[in-house]
Design an enzyme around this catalytic site. Structure first.
Site, PDB file in Angstrom:
ATOM      1  N   ALA A  73     -69.695  17.711  18.425  1.00  0.00           N
ATOM      2  CA  ALA A  73     -70.568  18.661  19.002  1.00  0.00           C
ATOM      3  C   ALA A  73     -70.398  18.147  20.449  1.00  0.00           C
ATOM      4  CB  ALA A  73     -72.081  18.604  18.595  1.00  0.00           C
ATOM      5  N   GLY A 118     -68.998  16.476  14.672  1.00  0.00           N
ATOM      6  CA  GLY A 118     -69.016  17.674  14.203  1.00  0.00           C
ATOM      7  C   GLY A 118     -67.623  18.349  13.968  1.00  0.00           C
ATOM      8  N   GLU A 121     -67.290  16.977  10.336  1.00  0.00           N
ATOM      9  CA  GLU A 121     -67.979  18.123   9.616  1.00  0.00           C
ATOM     10  C   GLU A 121     -67.555  19.420   9.622  1.00  0.00           C
ATOM     11  OE1 GLU A 121     -71.394  16.872  12.288  1.00  0.00           O
ATOM     12  OE2 GLU A 121     -72.232  16.344  10.423  1.00  0.00           O
ATOM     13  N   GLU A 141     -71.534   9.339  15.574  1.00  0.00           N
ATOM     14  CA  GLU A 141     -72.910   9.539  16.156  1.00  0.00           C
ATOM     15  C   GLU A 141     -73.879   8.443  16.568  1.00  0.00           C
ATOM     16  OE1 GLU A 141     -71.471  11.329  13.573  1.00  0.00           O
ATOM     17  OE2 GLU A 141     -71.686  13.376  14.092  1.00  0.00           O
TER      18      GLU A 141
END
Ligand code: CO8
Length: 267
Positions: A73, A118, A121, A141
């Site tokens: 992200a 992300g 993911e 993260e």
């Protein structure tokens, strides 16, 4: 026809379709294709259109440039968020990734470099994952004082097991392509320059099969995994039987007996 305004922003998602194969390319190479709100919105729109496309056979998801699939992200966008904005961002990301999973055709992640946070993911929401030899998978993260927020704690554990997933989530370390293959995080590793052509060949192979059967296989397998075995098997019996009502199944079996190639017409 009027010319487009010169200052029109570059799309952050490139969408192309050929022969029933749609390719979605996250297009922010200067930020290693980090997922910001714009990418998520463009993905959401593209997925809504693709979900309704009866001619769709397979989808490929990849990242622009030679270095990165998606490096997570967008940290620059997240840094000013409070809990309310973060909840909305995470929930929206979940919705988009669930829309990938819910596409009626197989979705292939072509992981061409960093698949971090992300990005990992996003790959995990795809049905099949192939990687280039420079790929790196991880959930870093914790380095930021965060945890995965787009399904990493859940889909990763279901894919590679709780212990391996937790180890990645709490250490923040990333796996090289061969390690990722060894733990079942990708199916195969290809030389970097060959990734897209190899994955396209795989997609073309899927696109050449009975289209209703391919969609049915994905639907039954996905639905059955969330159910007890006996219920999943009952789904299969029903779906198997229903295929005998299709012209394509008649054509596929007849073509075998007549020793010729089948011509499926999606009916
Ligand atoms: N977000 C924003 N920008 C990024 C990101 C990112 N995730 N990753 C890379 N970039 C940018 C860099 O800032 C840099 O920009 P600039 O050139 O303007 O300085 C450019 O991309 C190139 O990056 P580097 O110079 O760092 O390239 P390197 O080859 O040296 O390093 C790495 C590559 C190792 C991938 C490094 O960029 C890196 O560590 N990136 C961050 C990886 C990361 O931590 N990802 C997880 C992010 S958090 C997340 O994904 C949570 C998901 C759930 C969110 C839920 C919402 C609440």
């Amino acid at each position: 026809m009027s010319a487009l305004p010169a200052d029109l922003p570059e799309p952050t998602l490139l969408v192309s379709t050929e022969g029933g194969i749609a390719t979605l390319t996250v297009n922010r190479p200067a930020a290693l294709n980090a997922l910001n709100a714009s990418v998520l919105f463009e993905l959401d729109t593209a997925l809504t259109i693709l979900a309704a496309d009866a001619a769709l056979r397979c989808v490929i998801v990849t990242g622009a440039g030679p270095k990165s699939f998606v490096a997570g992200a967008d940290i620059a966008e997240m840094v000013s968020m409070g809990p309310h904005a973060a909840r909305k961002f995470s929930a929206f990301g979940h919705r988009v990734l669930a829309a990938i999973e819910a596409l009626p055709v197989p979705v292939i992640a072509a992981v061409n470099g960093f698949a971090l946070g992300g990005g990992c993911e996003l790959a995990l929401a795809c049905d099949l994952i192939y990687a280039s030899d420079n790929a790196r998978f991880g959930q870093p993260e914790v380095n930021l004082g965060l945890i995965p927020g787009f399904g990493g704690t859940q889909r990763l554990a279901r894919k590679i097991g709780r212990m391996r997933a937790l180890e990645l989530c709490v250490s923040g370390r990333s796996l090289k392509a061969d390690e990722a293959r060894a733990v079942g995080l990708c199916l195969e590793v290809f030389p970097q320059g060959e990734l897209i052509s190899r994955v396209t060949q795989i997609a073309l192979g899927i696109a050449s099969k009975g289209p209703i059967a391919v969609r049915t296989a994905k639907a039954v397998l996905t639905r059955g995994l969330d159910a007890p075995l006996a219920v999943g098997n009952a789904y299969e019996v029903e779906a198997f039987a229903n295929l005998f009502d299709t012209r394509d199944a008649r054509e596929g079996m007849t073509a075998f007996i007549e020793k010729r190639a089948a011509h499926f017409d999606n009916t």
